[in-house]
Scaffold this motif. Structure first.
Motif, PDB file in Angstrom:
ATOM      1  N   LYS A  61       9.759  -6.068  32.515  1.00 44.48           N
ATOM      2  CA  LYS A  61       9.147  -4.912  31.880  1.00 44.48           C
ATOM      3  C   LYS A  61       7.571  -4.676  32.399  1.00 44.48           C
ATOM      4  O   LYS A  61       7.245  -3.640  32.534  1.00 44.48           O
ATOM      5  N   LEU A  62       7.143  -5.650  32.410  1.00 43.76           N
ATOM      6  CA  LEU A  62       5.608  -5.706  33.361  1.00 43.76           C
ATOM      7  C   LEU A  62       5.447  -4.709  34.337  1.00 43.76           C
ATOM      8  O   LEU A  62       4.787  -3.832  34.637  1.00 43.76           O
ATOM      9  N   ARG A  63       6.364  -5.230  35.487  1.00 44.86           N
ATOM     10  CA  ARG A  63       6.501  -4.586  36.614  1.00 44.86           C
ATOM     11  C   ARG A  63       6.867  -3.159  36.339  1.00 44.86           C
ATOM     12  O   ARG A  63       6.346  -2.300  36.908  1.00 44.86           O
ATOM     13  N   LYS A  64       7.724  -2.890  35.645  1.00 43.65           N
ATOM     14  CA  LYS A  64       8.265  -1.360  35.418  1.00 43.65           C
ATOM     15  C   LYS A  64       7.225  -0.586  34.720  1.00 43.65           C
ATOM     16  O   LYS A  64       7.055   0.550  35.173  1.00 43.65           O
ATOM     17  N   SER A  65       6.675  -1.230  33.756  1.00 44.80           N
ATOM     18  CA  SER A  65       5.282  -0.419  33.058  1.00 44.80           C
ATOM     19  C   SER A  65       4.284  -0.164  34.344  1.00 44.80           C
ATOM     20  O   SER A  65       3.496   1.093  34.320  1.00 44.80           O
ATOM     21  N   VAL A  66       4.051  -1.166  34.885  1.00 42.48           N
ATOM     22  CA  VAL A  66       2.830  -0.928  36.318  1.00 42.48           C
ATOM     23  C   VAL A  66       3.351   0.131  37.031  1.00 42.48           C
ATOM     24  O   VAL A  66       2.560   0.982  37.409  1.00 42.48           O
ATOM     25  N   LYS A  67       4.620   0.168  37.538  1.00 44.07           N
ATOM     26  CA  LYS A  67       5.350   1.146  38.451  1.00 44.07           C
ATOM     27  C   LYS A  67       5.080   2.640  37.894  1.00 44.07           C
ATOM     28  O   LYS A  67       4.747   3.497  38.653  1.00 44.07           O
ATOM     29  N   ARG A  68       5.442   2.864  36.751  1.00 47.22           N
ATOM     30  CA  ARG A  68       5.411   3.997  36.202  1.00 47.22           C
ATOM     31  C   ARG A  68       3.789   4.529  35.992  1.00 47.22           C
ATOM     32  O   ARG A  68       3.493   5.711  36.321  1.00 47.22           O
ATOM     33  N   ILE A  69       2.872   3.752  35.908  1.00 45.68           N
ATOM     34  CA  ILE A  69       1.514   4.267  35.833  1.00 45.68           C
ATOM     35  C   ILE A  69       1.065   4.554  36.875  1.00 45.68           C
ATOM     36  O   ILE A  69       0.432   5.354  37.472  1.00 45.68           O
ATOM     37  N   LEU A  70       1.488   3.591  37.935  1.00 45.88           N
ATOM     38  CA  LEU A  70       1.167   3.993  39.424  1.00 45.88           C
ATOM     39  C   LEU A  70       1.762   5.131  39.909  1.00 45.88           C
ATOM     40  O   LEU A  70       1.225   6.103  40.863  1.00 45.88           O
ATOM     41  N   GLU A  71       2.863   5.473  39.503  1.00 44.34           N
ATOM     42  CA  GLU A  71       3.638   6.736  40.065  1.00 44.34           C
ATOM     43  C   GLU A  71       2.925   7.987  39.417  1.00 44.34           C
ATOM     44  O   GLU A  71       2.690   8.946  40.015  1.00 44.34           O
ATOM     45  N   VAL A  72       2.687   7.944  38.094  1.00 41.89           N
ATOM     46  CA  VAL A  72       1.537   8.896  37.712  1.00 41.89           C
ATOM     47  C   VAL A  72       0.174   9.002  38.447  1.00 41.89           C
ATOM     48  O   VAL A  72      -0.105  10.222  38.813  1.00 41.89           O
ATOM     49  N   ILE A  73      -0.204   7.856  38.852  1.00 41.17           N
ATOM     50  CA  ILE A  73      -1.693   8.118  39.643  1.00 41.17           C
ATOM     51  C   ILE A  73      -1.346   8.589  41.096  1.00 41.17           C
ATOM     52  O   ILE A  73      -2.102   9.632  41.375  1.00 41.17           O
ATOM     53  N   ILE A  74      -0.576   8.214  41.530  1.00 39.31           N
ATOM     54  CA  ILE A  74      -0.197   8.816  42.751  1.00 39.31           C
ATOM     55  C   ILE A  74       0.247  10.277  42.972  1.00 39.31           C
ATOM     56  O   ILE A  74      -0.130  11.240  43.690  1.00 39.31           O
ATOM     57  N   GLY A  75       1.047  10.671  41.803  1.00 39.22           N
ATOM     58  CA  GLY A  75       1.168  12.050  41.706  1.00 39.22           C
ATOM     59  C   GLY A  75      -0.210  12.796  41.453  1.00 39.22           C
ATOM     60  O   GLY A  75       0.162  14.133  41.914  1.00 39.22           O
ATOM     61  N   LEU A  76      -0.968  12.540  40.563  1.00 35.46           N
ATOM     62  CA  LEU A  76      -2.149  13.131  40.555  1.00 35.46           C
ATOM     63  C   LEU A  76      -2.968  13.224  41.642  1.00 35.46           C
ATOM     64  O   LEU A  76      -3.485  14.332  42.080  1.00 35.46           O
ATOM     65  N   LEU A  77      -2.712  12.098  42.325  1.00 37.61           N
ATOM     66  CA  LEU A  77      -3.639  12.175  43.808  1.00 37.61           C
ATOM     67  C   LEU A  77      -2.946  13.282  44.786  1.00 37.61           C
ATOM     68  O   LEU A  77      -3.642  13.781  45.337  1.00 37.61           O
TER      69      LEU A  77
END
Length: 101
Positions: A61-77
Motif C-alpha cells: 500500500k505504501l508503494r501504491k500511495s507513493v506511486k499515485r503522488i509521483l504520478e500527480v507531480i509528474i503530470g503537473l510538471l
C-alpha cells in the motif's frame, strides 16, 4: 544581490495564467492551482501516505500511495512544460478546472 521584491508580472512570464503548488505534511499531500481567477484544489481525491508499522511491514500500500503522488507531480510538471508550447490550449484547460469548482 538584489533584495528588491518583484511584482508578480515581473516574476512570471505573462503567457502563464497559472502556477501549481504542492503542500505536504509528509503524509497528506495537496495539489493547488493558483490562477488570476483564484486558488483551486486540482483534485477531489485525497492523497495520503500511511506510515504506520503495518504499512512499513507490508509496503504494498505504501508503494501504491507513493506511486499515485509521483504520478500527480509528474503530470503537473508535464503540464507546465507543455503550457509554454500551447498557451491557448492551457488557458482553456484552466477555465474547465474553474468551471468544475
Amino acid at each position: 544581490m538584489n533584495k528588491k521584491k518583484r511584482k508578480i508580472d515581473e516574476a512570471f512570464d505573462p503567457d502563464y495564467d497559472y502556477v501549481y503548488s504542492i503542500v505536504s505534511t509528509g503524509t497528506d499531500w495537496y495539489f493547488i492551482l493558483h490562477s488570476t481567477e483564484g486558488i483551486y484544489n486540482t483534485s477531489r481525491t485525497e492523497y495520503q501516505i500511511s506510515l504506520t508499522e503495518d504499512a512499513l511491514k507490508d509496503d504494498t500500500k505504501l508503494r501504491k500511495s507513493v506511486k499515485r503522488i509521483l504520478e500527480v507531480i509528474i503530470g503537473l510538471l508535464k503540464d507546465r512544460a507543455i503550457s509554454s508550447e500551447e498557451p491557448a490550449t492551457k488557458k482553456h484547460c484552466i477555465e474547465e478546472i474553474i468551471k468544475k469548482k
